[in-house]
Design an enzyme around this catalytic site. Structure first.
Site, PDB file in Angstrom:
ATOM      1  N   PHE A  24      25.723  -2.473 -33.329  1.00  0.00           N
ATOM      2  CA  PHE A  24      24.788  -3.323 -34.079  1.00  0.00           C
ATOM      3  C   PHE A  24      23.819  -2.455 -34.862  1.00  0.00           C
ATOM      4  O   PHE A  24      23.110  -1.618 -34.293  1.00  0.00           O
ATOM      5  CB  PHE A  24      24.014  -4.231 -33.111  1.00  0.00           C
ATOM      6  CG  PHE A  24      23.059  -5.153 -33.798  1.00  0.00           C
ATOM      7  CD1 PHE A  24      23.518  -6.247 -34.520  1.00  0.00           C
ATOM      8  CD2 PHE A  24      21.680  -4.927 -33.749  1.00  0.00           C
ATOM      9  CE1 PHE A  24      22.630  -7.102 -35.172  1.00  0.00           C
ATOM     10  CE2 PHE A  24      20.784  -5.781 -34.393  1.00  0.00           C
ATOM     11  CZ  PHE A  24      21.267  -6.869 -35.108  1.00  0.00           C
ATOM     12  N   GLY A  25      23.784  -2.660 -36.180  1.00  0.00           N
ATOM     13  CA  GLY A  25      22.845  -1.944 -37.049  1.00  0.00           C
ATOM     14  C   GLY A  25      21.710  -2.852 -37.457  1.00  0.00           C
ATOM     15  O   GLY A  25      21.927  -4.007 -37.854  1.00  0.00           O
ATOM     16  N   TYR A  26      20.474  -2.353 -37.343  1.00  0.00           N
ATOM     17  CA  TYR A  26      19.310  -3.166 -37.711  1.00  0.00           C
ATOM     18  C   TYR A  26      18.356  -2.412 -38.624  1.00  0.00           C
ATOM     19  O   TYR A  26      17.308  -2.930 -38.999  1.00  0.00           O
ATOM     20  CB  TYR A  26      18.574  -3.634 -36.445  1.00  0.00           C
ATOM     21  CG  TYR A  26      18.081  -2.488 -35.570  1.00  0.00           C
ATOM     22  CD1 TYR A  26      18.933  -1.841 -34.684  1.00  0.00           C
ATOM     23  CD2 TYR A  26      16.761  -2.039 -35.663  1.00  0.00           C
ATOM     24  CE1 TYR A  26      18.489  -0.788 -33.896  1.00  0.00           C
ATOM     25  CE2 TYR A  26      16.305  -0.993 -34.875  1.00  0.00           C
ATOM     26  CZ  TYR A  26      17.176  -0.369 -34.001  1.00  0.00           C
ATOM     27  OH  TYR A  26      16.727   0.682 -33.234  1.00  0.00           O
ATOM     28  N   GLY A  27      18.718  -1.181 -38.974  1.00  0.00           N
ATOM     29  CA  GLY A  27      17.903  -0.370 -39.893  1.00  0.00           C
ATOM     30  C   GLY A  27      18.750  -0.004 -41.089  1.00  0.00           C
ATOM     31  O   GLY A  27      19.355  -0.877 -41.734  1.00  0.00           O
ATOM     32  N   SER A  28      18.834   1.289 -41.364  1.00  0.00           N
ATOM     33  CA  SER A  28      19.591   1.727 -42.547  1.00  0.00           C
ATOM     34  C   SER A  28      21.072   1.375 -42.438  1.00  0.00           C
ATOM     35  O   SER A  28      21.765   1.271 -43.453  1.00  0.00           O
ATOM     36  CB  SER A  28      19.423   3.237 -42.759  1.00  0.00           C
ATOM     37  OG  SER A  28      19.900   3.938 -41.630  1.00  0.00           O
ATOM     38  N   GLU A  99      21.061  10.380 -34.808  1.00  0.00           N
ATOM     39  CA  GLU A  99      19.956   9.622 -34.215  1.00  0.00           C
ATOM     40  C   GLU A  99      19.407  10.299 -32.967  1.00  0.00           C
ATOM     41  O   GLU A  99      18.881   9.636 -32.076  1.00  0.00           O
ATOM     42  CB  GLU A  99      20.424   8.194 -33.890  1.00  0.00           C
ATOM     43  CG  GLU A  99      21.034   7.454 -35.065  1.00  0.00           C
ATOM     44  CD  GLU A  99      20.101   7.351 -36.261  1.00  0.00           C
ATOM     45  OE1 GLU A  99      18.886   7.505 -36.088  1.00  0.00           O
ATOM     46  OE2 GLU A  99      20.613   7.135 -37.375  1.00  0.00           O
TER      47      GLU A  99
HETATM   48  C1  BEZ Z   1      20.263   1.265 -37.567  1.00  0.00           C
HETATM   49  O1  BEZ Z   1      20.546   0.183 -37.148  1.00  0.00           O
HETATM   50  O2  BEZ Z   1      20.257   1.516 -38.727  1.00  0.00           O
HETATM   51  C2  BEZ Z   1      19.898   2.307 -36.608  1.00  0.00           C
HETATM   52  C3  BEZ Z   1      18.687   2.224 -36.007  1.00  0.00           C
HETATM   53  C4  BEZ Z   1      18.336   3.195 -35.106  1.00  0.00           C
HETATM   54  C5  BEZ Z   1      19.200   4.217 -34.821  1.00  0.00           C
HETATM   55  C6  BEZ Z   1      20.429   4.249 -35.414  1.00  0.00           C
HETATM   56  C7  BEZ Z   1      20.769   3.305 -36.329  1.00  0.00           C
END
Ligand code: BEZ
Length: 186
Positions: A24-28, A99
């Site tokens: 699951f991606g929630y940022g970039s 990360e």
């Molecule tokens: C993301 O979802 O983009 C993400 C957030 C934190 C660490 C790795 C990916």
């Protein structure tokens, strides 16, 4: 300001290299994967709220002037909208490296828009990691994001790209949109 989580992640969630997993991606990751995947589709997780509470001195800031990037905070009533990727487990190696600044893998249930769901994982920076910044007045966070710049580019691009990607998904996130408004005014 370093807390390398690579070894911890491989120890606490060992995965067979031949397996596949939902991430699951929630940022970039919502707008840019940068790794191979089998499938990509919008998803939501429950009980977690997205917050710009993690410091970034290696991507969107520097050790002297860290930026702010997202992490997830436990919040029983919250929904967090993002993007799910079905990937080979071996793809996690490079992600653990990218990360490594405080993020650990957590297991979550991903709810897809067709009504189905699947178990998957998400990277979370918990408050005990050395780069965690936590909450601050919104103007303070916006100013920090406006000013910060790191090897991956301006911190404000990260925030504004995230806000645009969430808008494109039709996803609500009051915290991200309020910060984006503040930064656009600067
Ligand atoms: C993301 O979802 O983009 C993400 C957030 C934190 C660490 C790795 C990916």
């Amino acid at each position: 300001m370093s807390f390398d989580t690579r070894h911890l992640n491989q120890q606490r969630m060992p995965l067979d290299d031949e397996a596949t997993v939902w991430l699951f991606g929630y940022g970039s990751l919502i707008w840019k994967a940068g790794f191979p995947y089998h499938e990509r589709k919008p998803a939501t997780i429950s009980g977690w709220a997205r917050r710009f509470w993690q410091g970034s001195h290696d991507h969107r800031g520097t050790p002297d002037a860290p930026g702010r990037v997202v992490t997830l905070i436990g919040a029983p009533e919250a929904l967090c909208h993002g993007m799910a990727y079905h990937i080979d487990a071996k793809t996690l190696g490079p992600l653990d490296h990218r990360e490594k600044n405080g993020y650990v893998r957590e297991t979550v249930t991903l709810y897809f828009h067709d009504g189905s769901h699947a178990e998957g994982l998400v990277y979370i920076a918990t408050e005990d990691n050395a780069a965690f910044l936590g909450d601050a007045p919104i103007e303070t966070m916006a100013e920090q994001i406006h000013q910060a710049h790191g090897p991956s580019g301006p911190n404000r691009d990260y925030l504004l790209n995230l806000a645009s990607a969430l808008e494109a998904l039709g996803a609500e996130d009051a915290h991200v949109f309020a910060l984006a408004d503040q930064v656009r005014q600067r």
